[in-house]
Design a protein around this motif. Structure first.
Motif, PDB file in Angstrom:
ATOM      1  N   TYR A 279     -62.202  90.994  63.362  1.00  0.00           N
ATOM      2  CA  TYR A 279     -61.634  91.251  64.685  1.00  0.00           C
ATOM      3  C   TYR A 279     -61.147  92.695  64.733  1.00  0.00           C
ATOM      4  O   TYR A 279     -60.139  93.029  64.123  1.00  0.00           O
ATOM      5  N   PRO A 280     -61.867  93.567  65.454  1.00  0.00           N
ATOM      6  CA  PRO A 280     -61.409  94.966  65.488  1.00  0.00           C
ATOM      7  C   PRO A 280     -60.097  95.095  66.251  1.00  0.00           C
ATOM      8  O   PRO A 280     -59.770  94.255  67.093  1.00  0.00           O
ATOM      9  N   VAL A 281     -59.357  96.138  65.950  1.00  0.00           N
ATOM     10  CA  VAL A 281     -58.105  96.400  66.669  1.00  0.00           C
ATOM     11  C   VAL A 281     -58.436  97.378  67.795  1.00  0.00           C
ATOM     12  O   VAL A 281     -59.033  98.431  67.546  1.00  0.00           O
ATOM     13  N   GLN A 282     -58.057  97.048  69.003  1.00  0.00           N
ATOM     14  CA  GLN A 282     -58.391  97.935  70.123  1.00  0.00           C
ATOM     15  C   GLN A 282     -57.670  99.275  69.927  1.00  0.00           C
ATOM     16  O   GLN A 282     -56.513  99.303  69.455  1.00  0.00           O
ATOM     17  N   GLU A 446     -77.181  81.596  61.833  1.00  0.00           N
ATOM     18  CA  GLU A 446     -77.239  82.248  63.149  1.00  0.00           C
ATOM     19  C   GLU A 446     -76.297  83.452  63.148  1.00  0.00           C
ATOM     20  O   GLU A 446     -75.151  83.351  62.675  1.00  0.00           O
ATOM     21  N   LEU A 447     -76.785  84.585  63.651  1.00  0.00           N
ATOM     22  CA  LEU A 447     -75.959  85.794  63.708  1.00  0.00           C
ATOM     23  C   LEU A 447     -75.089  85.729  64.966  1.00  0.00           C
ATOM     24  O   LEU A 447     -75.588  85.773  66.077  1.00  0.00           O
ATOM     25  N   LEU A 448     -73.768  85.601  64.760  1.00  0.00           N
ATOM     26  CA  LEU A 448     -72.870  85.475  65.915  1.00  0.00           C
ATOM     27  C   LEU A 448     -72.305  86.818  66.353  1.00  0.00           C
ATOM     28  O   LEU A 448     -71.952  87.007  67.512  1.00  0.00           O
ATOM     29  N   LEU A 449     -72.131  87.710  65.386  1.00  0.00           N
ATOM     30  CA  LEU A 449     -71.508  88.981  65.735  1.00  0.00           C
ATOM     31  C   LEU A 449     -71.995  90.077  64.803  1.00  0.00           C
ATOM     32  O   LEU A 449     -72.192  89.844  63.606  1.00  0.00           O
ATOM     33  N   GLY A 463     -69.671 104.138  58.059  1.00  0.00           N
ATOM     34  CA  GLY A 463     -69.664 103.094  59.072  1.00  0.00           C
ATOM     35  C   GLY A 463     -69.228 101.805  58.392  1.00  0.00           C
ATOM     36  O   GLY A 463     -69.653 101.501  57.280  1.00  0.00           O
ATOM     37  N   GLU A 464     -68.326 101.086  59.068  1.00  0.00           N
ATOM     38  CA  GLU A 464     -67.886  99.795  58.518  1.00  0.00           C
ATOM     39  C   GLU A 464     -68.492  98.723  59.405  1.00  0.00           C
ATOM     40  O   GLU A 464     -68.223  98.698  60.605  1.00  0.00           O
ATOM     41  N   VAL A 465     -69.296  97.876  58.823  1.00  0.00           N
ATOM     42  CA  VAL A 465     -70.020  96.894  59.620  1.00  0.00           C
ATOM     43  C   VAL A 465     -69.460  95.500  59.351  1.00  0.00           C
ATOM     44  O   VAL A 465     -69.171  95.151  58.208  1.00  0.00           O
ATOM     45  N   THR A 466     -69.289  94.740  60.406  1.00  0.00           N
ATOM     46  CA  THR A 466     -68.901  93.331  60.271  1.00  0.00           C
ATOM     47  C   THR A 466     -70.035  92.477  60.822  1.00  0.00           C
ATOM     48  O   THR A 466     -70.552  92.747  61.912  1.00  0.00           O
ATOM     49  N   THR A 467     -70.407  91.477  60.043  1.00  0.00           N
ATOM     50  CA  THR A 467     -71.460  90.560  60.468  1.00  0.00           C
ATOM     51  C   THR A 467     -70.879  89.146  60.409  1.00  0.00           C
ATOM     52  O   THR A 467     -70.266  88.781  59.407  1.00  0.00           O
ATOM     53  N   ARG A 468     -71.031  88.401  61.477  1.00  0.00           N
ATOM     54  CA  ARG A 468     -70.526  87.009  61.462  1.00  0.00           C
ATOM     55  C   ARG A 468     -71.726  86.064  61.506  1.00  0.00           C
ATOM     56  O   ARG A 468     -72.555  86.153  62.416  1.00  0.00           O
ATOM     57  N   LEU A 469     -71.802  85.176  60.533  1.00  0.00           N
ATOM     58  CA  LEU A 469     -72.910  84.220  60.470  1.00  0.00           C
ATOM     59  C   LEU A 469     -72.383  82.792  60.594  1.00  0.00           C
ATOM     60  O   LEU A 469     -71.298  82.475  60.089  1.00  0.00           O
ATOM     61  N   VAL A 476     -68.741  82.500  58.775  1.00  0.00           N
ATOM     62  CA  VAL A 476     -68.207  83.460  57.800  1.00  0.00           C
ATOM     63  C   VAL A 476     -68.386  84.883  58.327  1.00  0.00           C
ATOM     64  O   VAL A 476     -69.282  85.158  59.116  1.00  0.00           O
ATOM     65  N   ASN A 477     -67.512  85.768  57.866  1.00  0.00           N
ATOM     66  CA  ASN A 477     -67.627  87.184  58.192  1.00  0.00           C
ATOM     67  C   ASN A 477     -68.028  87.956  56.954  1.00  0.00           C
ATOM     68  O   ASN A 477     -67.479  87.718  55.881  1.00  0.00           O
ATOM     69  N   GLY A 478     -68.937  88.888  57.099  1.00  0.00           N
ATOM     70  CA  GLY A 478     -69.283  89.777  55.990  1.00  0.00           C
ATOM     71  C   GLY A 478     -68.931  91.201  56.364  1.00  0.00           C
ATOM     72  O   GLY A 478     -68.991  91.576  57.538  1.00  0.00           O
ATOM     73  N   ASN A 479     -68.543  92.004  55.374  1.00  0.00           N
ATOM     74  CA  ASN A 479     -68.218  93.406  55.615  1.00  0.00           C
ATOM     75  C   ASN A 479     -69.014  94.306  54.693  1.00  0.00           C
ATOM     76  O   ASN A 479     -69.309  93.910  53.565  1.00  0.00           O
ATOM     77  N   GLY A 480     -69.317  95.485  55.149  1.00  0.00           N
ATOM     78  CA  GLY A 480     -69.984  96.469  54.293  1.00  0.00           C
ATOM     79  C   GLY A 480     -69.694  97.852  54.843  1.00  0.00           C
ATOM     80  O   GLY A 480     -69.615  98.040  56.059  1.00  0.00           O
TER      81      GLY A 480
END
Ligand code: KIV
Ligand code: ZN
Length: 513
Positions: A279-282, A446-449, A463-469, A476-480
């Protein structure tokens, strides 16, 4: 003389009820340790009866955390309370938080119970909870839409039965500050023995009033606020911890209370929760948004340079913002690296983990000449993945993307130690890379985000990437992170796949309470 305001953090329980924000046990422990470091009084670590995964996480946090009280939520029934009692057993200080709905609509339509039955059940629940601990909190769910006379009646009964904290939730975020404060004032005035308990509030943010309602309640006598990091929580979220704490501190002239919070730990906590949950911070979020202390207009900049307090009511460093200054470069040694991590409050578990992080730092310094604190945070969080959680590992990736041609990706992964190759076309380089990974993993998830954030400024920023599957009932959330967005994306996707693969990952349907 100021009175203590108890900060009850429910990021790991109500916060985790945000869609897609579920955390693994290890992630919850990391957040709990950060909350402890921040000197949060009570950590609501989960809802023990919700799933075996929730139970394990609460139990593990109760073992790991020593300085904060560890709490589990429980519905007002014997089974839930038993699970909560068992989960918090290892805690040096444990609490059971039991609740039942008290509004006419909830009692009639959801519980299908009469008000008399609800009072009777609540009293029994306190009795069951007291057989595990003498630290028992009672919540009247949907108190914000309940009748005042009925709240007085049920609170009187549960205090008599042994509840020590009485929580008044505005479950659906319906209240308006003056009205909510008046409810709290009347409850404290009318309920017999109200001075024997701590009065607490738990406000949701559906009308954007969670913090205002909570602070209004503090002004009339509430002495515990339930809140979350970054205001995470069910629907529009809960009252944000950082806003409550900094309002009380900055307006010490108004509030007769003080918290124990080490405010310099606020930004690290915010970043950790954001990174783990995806969840990014605005940017314009109070206290923890990237622009919270940035002055754009010339008049403001001029004023701040002449005298900081012309436009600033808080100091950025008091809430844990670092100067965003160049800290290390490719010539920095292991010692400088270790010292800077220690200054940032980052402790690595062993020399092995430190060495691995240092190797990654050197790799990054070759690609990106200026390394900032934010880069170090991202780099170290990558290292937290232990080898047994890394079933899939990126060895090589190559993407061809040119005007008028379909992007094509090739990847080589280590899968449980063996090398596998995959390739695929895609709508863009990231899409092609994910598809190439899937030719090997075949997860069917399924890729949700998919979201990308630049960690610092400049075109060489990581770049910090968040992937939600999602797969079945698991999300689950993945970060890289990497200076190359496609590689950061591949790492993030693989991180999520590793979590789906890991047996440590909890199984929990979203929805919670
Ligand atoms: O919002 C709510 O009412 C809750 C209770 C369980 C405290 O989260
Ligand atoms: Zn809630």
């Amino acid at each position: 003389m100021k009175q203590p305001l108890v900060i009850f953090d429910t990021t790991l329980r109500d916060g985790e009820q945000s869609p897609g924000a579920s955390m693994t046990k290890e992630e919850k422990i990391r957040v709990a340790r950060q909350l402890e470091k921040m000197r949060v009084d009570v950590i609501e670590a989960g809802f023990a009866a919700a799933s075996p995964g929730d139970f394990d996480a609460i139990h593990a946090i109760a073992q790991a955390v020593k300085e904060s009280t560890i709490c589990s939520l429980a519905r007002a029934n014997e089974n839930d309370i038993g699970r909560a009692g068992e989960a918090i057993r290892p805690a040096q200080s444990g609490r059971i938080h039991t609740f039942i709905a008290t509004s006419p609509i909830h009692m009639e339509k959801k519980l299908r119970m009469t008000p008399d039955q609800v009072v009777e059940q609540a009293v029994k629940a306190i009795g069951w909870a007291r057989s595990y601990t003498d630290n028992v909190e009672f919540s009247a769910e949907d108190a914000g839409r309940s009748e005042l006379d009925f709240l007085c009646r049920i609170f009187e009964a549960v205090i008599k039965a042994g509840a020590t904290t009485i929580n008044v939730p505005d479950t659906v975020g319906y209240n308006i500050p003056y009205q909510f404060a008046e409810t709290i004032r009347q409850l404290i005035e009318r309920v017999p023995n109200s001075d024997k308990v701590v009065w607490s509030v738990h406000c949701h943010n559906d009308l954007g009033l969670a913090v205002a309602n909570s602070l209004g309640a503090v002004l009339v006598g509430a002495r515990q606020v339930e809140c979350t990091i970054n205001g995470l929580g069910e629907r529009a979220g809960n009252a944000s911890l950082e806003e409550i704490v900094m309002a009380v501190r900055t307006r010490a002239d108004v509030f007769p209370v003080e918290t124990r919070i080490d405010t310099t730990q606020i930004v690290p906590a915010s970043k950790l929760v954001s990174q783990i949950t995806g969840y990014p911070v605005q940017p314009n979020k109070a206290i923890v948004g990237a622009n919270a202390f940035a002055h754009e207009s010339g008049i403001h900049q001029d004023g701040v340079l002449k005298h900081r307090e012309t436009y600033e009511i808080m100091r950025a460093q008091d809430v844990g913002w670092s100067q965003n200054k160049l800290v290390l470069g490719k010539h920095s040694g292991r010692n400088a690296f270790k010292t800077r991590l220690a200054e940032l409050g980052i402790e690595l578990d062993s020399d092995e983990v430190l060495n691995a992080a240092f190797a990654r730092f050197k790799e990054l310094a070759d690609k990106k000449h200026e390394i900032f604190d934010e880069d170090l945070h991202a780099l170290v969080s990558d290292e937290v993945v232990t080898p047994d959680q890394e079933h899939y590992k990126l060895i090589y990736s190559h993407v061809c993307s040119e005007t008028g041609e379909m992007p094509h990706a090739q990847v080589v992964l280590s899968v449980g130690g063996s090398e596998c190759k995959g390739e695929a076309d895609g709508g863009g380089p990231v899409d092609a890379t994910f598809k190439a990974i899937e030719t090997i993993a075949g997860s069917g998830a399924e890729l949700l985000l998919y979201s990308v954030n630049a960690i610092t400024t400049g075109t060489d920023a990581q770049g910090e990437v968040t992937t939600r599957l999602a797969k079945g009932d698991r999300i689950v959330n993945g970060n890289g992170a990497d200076t190359d967005i496609v590689i950061a994306s591949a790492k993030s996707y693989l991180n999520a796949l590793n979590k789906l693969h890991s047996s440590l990952e909890k199984v929990k349907a979203q929805g919670g309470v």
